[in-house]
Design a protein around this motif. Structure first.
Motif, PDB file in Angstrom:
ATOM      1  N   GLN A  44       0.858  -1.182   0.000  1.00  0.00           N
ATOM      2  CA  GLN A  44       0.000   0.000   0.000  1.00  0.00           C
ATOM      3  C   GLN A  44       0.894   1.231   0.000  1.00  0.00           C
ATOM      4  OE1 GLN A  44      -3.451   0.038   2.557  1.00  0.00           O
ATOM      5  NE2 GLN A  44      -3.293  -2.160   2.967  1.00  0.00           N
ATOM      6  N   GLY A  95       0.896   5.747  -1.366  1.00  0.00           N
ATOM      7  CA  GLY A  95       0.145   6.873  -1.892  1.00  0.00           C
ATOM      8  C   GLY A  95       0.909   8.166  -1.699  1.00  0.00           C
ATOM      9  N   ARG A 135      -4.381   7.506  -0.861  1.00  0.00           N
ATOM     10  CA  ARG A 135      -3.820   6.178  -1.074  1.00  0.00           C
ATOM     11  C   ARG A 135      -4.036   5.773  -2.527  1.00  0.00           C
ATOM     12  NH1 ARG A 135      -4.779   1.703   3.365  1.00  0.00           N
ATOM     13  NH2 ARG A 135      -3.277   3.103   4.348  1.00  0.00           N
ATOM     14  N   VAL A 136      -2.968   5.306  -3.174  1.00  0.00           N
ATOM     15  CA  VAL A 136      -3.013   4.916  -4.583  1.00  0.00           C
ATOM     16  C   VAL A 136      -3.016   3.407  -4.731  1.00  0.00           C
ATOM     17  CG1 VAL A 136      -1.785   5.059  -6.793  1.00  0.00           C
ATOM     18  CG2 VAL A 136      -1.872   7.052  -5.281  1.00  0.00           C
ATOM     19  N   LEU A 137      -2.202   2.720  -3.935  1.00  0.00           N
ATOM     20  CA  LEU A 137      -2.109   1.259  -4.006  1.00  0.00           C
ATOM     21  C   LEU A 137      -2.815   0.643  -2.814  1.00  0.00           C
ATOM     22  CD1 LEU A 137       1.663   0.841  -4.988  1.00  0.00           C
ATOM     23  CD2 LEU A 137      -0.324   1.140  -6.495  1.00  0.00           C
ATOM     24  N   HIS A 138      -3.629  -0.400  -3.086  1.00  0.00           N
ATOM     25  CA  HIS A 138      -4.468  -0.994  -2.050  1.00  0.00           C
ATOM     26  C   HIS A 138      -4.178  -2.492  -1.931  1.00  0.00           C
ATOM     27  CE1 HIS A 138      -6.968   2.685  -1.908  1.00  0.00           C
ATOM     28  NE2 HIS A 138      -6.769   2.717  -3.214  1.00  0.00           N
ATOM     29  N   GLY A 169      -1.952   3.199 -10.944  1.00  0.00           N
ATOM     30  CA  GLY A 169      -0.974   2.826  -9.918  1.00  0.00           C
ATOM     31  C   GLY A 169       0.260   2.109 -10.424  1.00  0.00           C
ATOM     32  N   LYS A 170       0.448   2.043 -11.729  1.00  0.00           N
ATOM     33  CA  LYS A 170       1.603   1.300 -12.264  1.00  0.00           C
ATOM     34  C   LYS A 170       2.915   1.961 -11.867  1.00  0.00           C
ATOM     35  CE  LYS A 170       0.343   1.638 -16.589  1.00  0.00           C
ATOM     36  NZ  LYS A 170      -0.791   2.586 -16.372  1.00  0.00           N
ATOM     37  N   THR A 214       3.449   4.187  -9.530  1.00  0.00           N
ATOM     38  CA  THR A 214       3.576   4.183  -8.071  1.00  0.00           C
ATOM     39  C   THR A 214       4.096   2.839  -7.583  1.00  0.00           C
ATOM     40  OG1 THR A 214       1.774   5.793  -7.882  1.00  0.00           O
ATOM     41  CG2 THR A 214       2.352   4.552  -5.896  1.00  0.00           C
ATOM     42  N   THR A 215       3.635   1.752  -8.195  1.00  0.00           N
ATOM     43  CA  THR A 215       4.131   0.428  -7.825  1.00  0.00           C
ATOM     44  C   THR A 215       5.628   0.327  -8.090  1.00  0.00           C
ATOM     45  OG1 THR A 215       1.998  -0.612  -8.308  1.00  0.00           O
ATOM     46  CG2 THR A 215       3.929  -2.051  -8.271  1.00  0.00           C
ATOM     47  N   LYS A 275      -7.354   0.990 -10.334  1.00  0.00           N
ATOM     48  CA  LYS A 275      -7.542   1.749  -9.092  1.00  0.00           C
ATOM     49  C   LYS A 275      -6.702   1.186  -7.954  1.00  0.00           C
ATOM     50  CE  LYS A 275     -12.149   3.343 -10.378  1.00  0.00           C
ATOM     51  NZ  LYS A 275     -13.602   3.388 -10.035  1.00  0.00           N
ATOM     52  N   GLY A 276      -5.446   0.855  -8.277  1.00  0.00           N
ATOM     53  CA  GLY A 276      -4.507   0.431  -7.253  1.00  0.00           C
ATOM     54  C   GLY A 276      -4.680  -0.977  -6.751  1.00  0.00           C
TER      55      GLY A 276
END
Length: 236
Positions: free
Chosen positions: A11, A13, A18-21, A42-43, A45-46, A211-212
């Motif tokens: 997780q 953001g 928060r971007v990744l869940h 979210g790519k 961000t990952t 959506k993350g």
């Protein structure tokens, strides 16, 4: 096959957003995995979370059997993460050759390490432009340089964010050929790109984010069989 990269429950953001869940993702040694999705899913961000450029809110990242969850980006890079960022980010006031040697290393004893000549063999245009500054290159030349610079660190895992985004068709084709050659050498990769056809030819596993969250994953055969569903997530 052993996991080179293992992401569990990630997780992340920006500020309160928060971007990744809870991303779960595995890249096996010598395997190529794509990260697919529409813009803003979210790519990037990952990828930035993996390499330490984006703080993680929770979850874990293991690389080569080591916990790199809280590791700084330069420390993760020394363990063998090669980073080709979106937007290239070459050093604008260094020459092509200086860009390539600036971070060159062979920390993990590669039997056939990447050298200037080997990178120039992959990308002859860089040899022709070796004395030119980074800011004098075209977008395609800068992308070749960004890939070459990452290869000069002799990474165990090559991470590419938008590998061929916005490039001319001939340059895109050259980059896909190079990535195919790297695949044959056993180079592990985590790749973000929108060219689904090229990725199907290149990769072993595909992961779709929305959506993350991971909403679909499978190998090339599964993607072909479920292509309509995957394209629905990608907006193609």
């Amino acid at each position: 096959m052993p996991a080179l990269l293992q992401i569990q429950g990630l997780q992340a953001g920006y500020g309160a957003s928060r971007v990744l869940h809870g991303i779960d993702l595995t890249v096996g040694d010598g395997r190529i995995v794509t990260l697919l999705g529409k813009n803003g899913m979210g790519k990037t961000t990952t990828l930035k979370s993996v390499i330490g450029l984006q703080p993680k809110q929770s979850g874990s990242v293991q690389f080569g059997g080591r916990d790199i969850t809280r590791m700084a980006a330069f420390e993760a890079a020394r363990l063998g993460l090669g980073w080709v960022p979106e937007g290239r980010q070459v050093f604008p006031t260094l020459t092509v050759q200086e860009n390539l040697v600036a971070t060159a290393a062979n920390r993990h004893g590669a039997a056939e390490p990447f050298t200037l000549q080997r990178v120039y063999d992959f990308f002859p245009r860089l040899a022709e432009r070796a004395g030119n500054l980074g800011n004098q290159l075209s977008g395609g030349e800068q992308q070749m340089l960004a890939i070459g610079r990452a290869l000069m660190t002799n990474p165990r895992l090559l991470i590419l964010d938008e590998a061929t985004e916005g490039l001319a068709p001939l340059v895109r084709d050259q980059i896909w050929r190079v990535l195919g050659t790297l695949r044959a050498t056993g180079m592990a990769m985590l790749v973000v790109d929108k060219n689904l056809g090229a990725l199907l030819d290149l990769a072993d596993q595909h992961v779709v984010l929305e959506k993350g969250r991971v909403v679909w994953q499978g190998d090339g055969a599964a993607l072909q069989a479920d292509r309509a569903t995957v394209q629905g997530h990608l907006g193609i």
